[in-house]
Design an enzyme around this catalytic site. Structure first.
Site, PDB file in Angstrom:
ATOM      1  N   SER A   1       1.885  -9.093  37.401  1.00  0.00           N
ATOM      2  CA  SER A   1       2.240  -9.612  36.083  1.00  0.00           C
ATOM      3  C   SER A   1       3.048  -8.569  35.313  1.00  0.00           C
ATOM      4  CB  SER A   1       0.978  -9.940  35.293  1.00  0.00           C
ATOM      5  OG  SER A   1       0.334  -8.741  34.931  1.00  0.00           O
ATOM      6  N   LYS A   2       3.819  -9.069  34.386  1.00  0.00           N
ATOM      7  CA  LYS A   2       4.630  -8.199  33.528  1.00  0.00           C
ATOM      8  C   LYS A   2       3.745  -7.185  32.828  1.00  0.00           C
ATOM      9  CE  LYS A   2       9.082  -8.801  32.532  1.00  0.00           C
ATOM     10  NZ  LYS A   2      10.019  -9.810  32.250  1.00  0.00           N
ATOM     11  N   ARG A   3       2.598  -7.690  32.369  1.00  0.00           N
ATOM     12  CA  ARG A   3       1.684  -6.869  31.609  1.00  0.00           C
ATOM     13  C   ARG A   3       1.175  -5.695  32.438  1.00  0.00           C
ATOM     14  NH1 ARG A   3      -2.142  -6.755  27.514  1.00  0.00           N
ATOM     15  NH2 ARG A   3      -3.799  -5.733  28.650  1.00  0.00           N
TER      16      ARG A   3
END
Ligand code: GLU
Length: 505
Positions: free
Chosen positions: A268-270
């Site tokens: 994920s980007k996070r």
């Protein structure tokens, strides 16, 4: 003769770096180290619409923090192939020169289609159930370009300054073969490849043209990048071929994707966020990525170690490597094709290994400002000893305070489970007497406390270490009990016992 190893990390300054990008930089760096070559930072800023102010400095800072320093390039000193920013290289006229060469050879053409005309083409193809509508050998025949318009018309449009792009003329139904160091031979039919734009209407080159021109001009030996670029590689091969540069082109290596811990999707980007410090981005898209691995408390050495093992392995079970060791070991032969799982828990474990290598003095240096930020002060010896005791349980220095708050502030509550289980009718009297015994100790140290506690049981009956811990710290677990009591000091321990005995009935 083998070419001198010259590799590049070529990010676009479109926002914060992500883990995949930093890993690409790292693998380039390690490969250069291994072969005594050059590692270059090139900024690919030809897409003005996606430019983010501050992103370039951010990339420089992120690499610096990691210790993966280019020896040539933006922010790290010019080498023989300056400038290293594509927007500045455009001024040299190189991109146009190569594009003109392609046009002259009949391998590229001018396209004058407007946005509306392109949209109409896509709609037409979608209506005709074409799965991936694209500008290609078939569709270009119905568009407004220098292949369909008369020579006069094209000349007139160009003289008039009509907006246009330059596109690659991809042949119909031809096999394109190329070799990737990690993937081996790849074969793609040209039907899959669209007529990529090479020069945009603002005269800027696209990535496809610009990186090829620069890789050639900068004598790059290996183009090492993420898997997301693999689909455009066939178009790149054609460009090299049409420029007569197939023998001079860099060897290709497309690194595996970084997957989430289950391996069932891209990370994920996070989770892949990688800021090294909060930037005041002018671009609101990046607000969510203010917190990164540096801010989370990772040591750069630990995080680089984690990144190195994302797709590469040393061929044995060893896991802890310094950057220098990695630079001696790294080879693409040991990079996998399949996606590399990123395990956040394992990443923490790595940091813990590096934390344990620090001296207590170093840990105290890092912890002191944290303590001060809470408005608390202790003498140096106390802080060093605290770090020695608390570090076993921690992955990060920034966890120290929460793990051992009671070293600095007296407890206000007492672990309810332990109290429910161990505090009984006799406890109050028993521990009040223990308090009196402790009050009589003159040499307040770990051994004396331990011996006194043991000896007291002859008169007071069986005492419980965990209960004593809860009465003095509030919590059920922690470092060695008598070390802790010794550190807290006699006055403090007696005061805490008084408070607990008062509160518990
Ligand atoms: N500018 C491209 C990027 O942002 C570079 C890809 C390459 O290394 O060729 O990923």
């Amino acid at each position: 003769m083998e070419k001198r190893v010259r590799v590049r990390f070529a990010p676009s300054p479109t926002g914060g770096l992500h883990m995949g990008g930093v890993r690409t930089a790292l693998f380039n760096y390690l490969f250069a180290k291994k072969h005594g070559g050059d590692f270059i930072l090139r900024i690919e800023d030809t897409d003005q619409t996606r430019f983010v102010d501050g992103a370039e400095q951010y990339i420089i800072d992120a690499l610096t923090w990691c210790g993966i320093k280019p020896n040539e390039g933006v922010g790290f000193g010019d080498g023989p192939y300056a400038p290293y920013r594509q927007s500045e290289r455009k001024e040299l006229g190189i991109y146009k020169k190569y594009a003109d060469q392609l046009i002259a050879g009949g391998h590229a053409y001018y396209a004058f289609d407007t946005e509306e005309e392109l949209n109409a083409m896509r709609e037409r193809l979608t209506a005709a159930k074409v799965v991936a509508p694209q500008y290609n050998a078939v569709t270009r025949q119905n568009m407004r370009n220098s292949l369909t318009l008369s020579e006069d018309e094209v000349k007139r449009l160009l003289d008039e300054g009509a907006p246009h792009v330059v596109r690659l003329k991809v042949p119909r139904n031809e096999e394109i073969r190329f070799h990737d160091i990690i993937r081996g031979w790849v074969v793609v039919n040209s039907t899959q490849v669209d007529d990529k734009v090479l020069l945009k209407s603002d005269g800027m080159p696209t990535y496809h043209l610009a990186h090829i021109v620069d890789d050639i001009e900068m004598k790059i030996s290996h183009a090492v990048r993420g898997e997301e670029w693999l689909p455009s590689a066939p178009a790149h091969i054609l460009i090299y071929r049409y420029l007569g540069l197939e023998n001079d082109m860099p060897k290709l290596a497309h690194l595996p994707l970084i997957l989430n811990p289950d391996g069932n999707g891209k990370i994920s980007k996070r989770e892949s966020r990688f800021p090294v410090f909060p930037l005041s981005w002018s671009d609101p898209r990046d607000k969510s990525s203010y917190l990164g691995y540096k801010e989370a408390g990772y040591y750069p050495e630990a995080f680089v170690n984690v990144l190195a093992l994302l797709g590469w392995n040393p061929g044995n079970n060893e896991e802890i490597f310094t950057l220098e060791q990695l630079g001696n070991l790294f080879e693409f032969e040991r990079v996998n094709k399949s996606g590399a799982k990123f395990d956040p828990e394992k990443a923490k474990w790595f940091n813990q290994q590096y934390l344990r290598k620090k001296t207590d003095e170093e840990l105290a240096d890092a912890f002191t400002p944290i303590l001060e930020s809470k408005g608390l002060k202790k003498d140096r010896a106390f802080i060093v000893e605290f770090c020695r005791l608390i570090k076993e349980k921690a992955h990060f220095v920034n966890e120290f305070y929460d793990l051992g708050t009671y070293f600095f502030v007296a407890p206000t509550g007492y672990d309810e489970k332990v109290i429910a289980k161990k505090w009984n009718a006799q406890s109050k009297e028993q521990y009040t007497k223990l308090r009196t015994v402790f009050a009589g100790i003159s040499a307040w140290d770990t051994h004396t406390l331990h011996d006194t506690f043991n000896a007291a049981q002859t008169d007071l009956g069986k005492l419980d270490m965990q209960l004593l811990r809860v009465l003095t710290s509030g919590v059920a677990g922690g470092p060695q009990l008598f070390d802790m009591l010794a550190m807290l000091g006699k006055d403090e321990v007696l005061a805490r016992l008084d408070a607990a005995l008062n509160k518990l009935s």
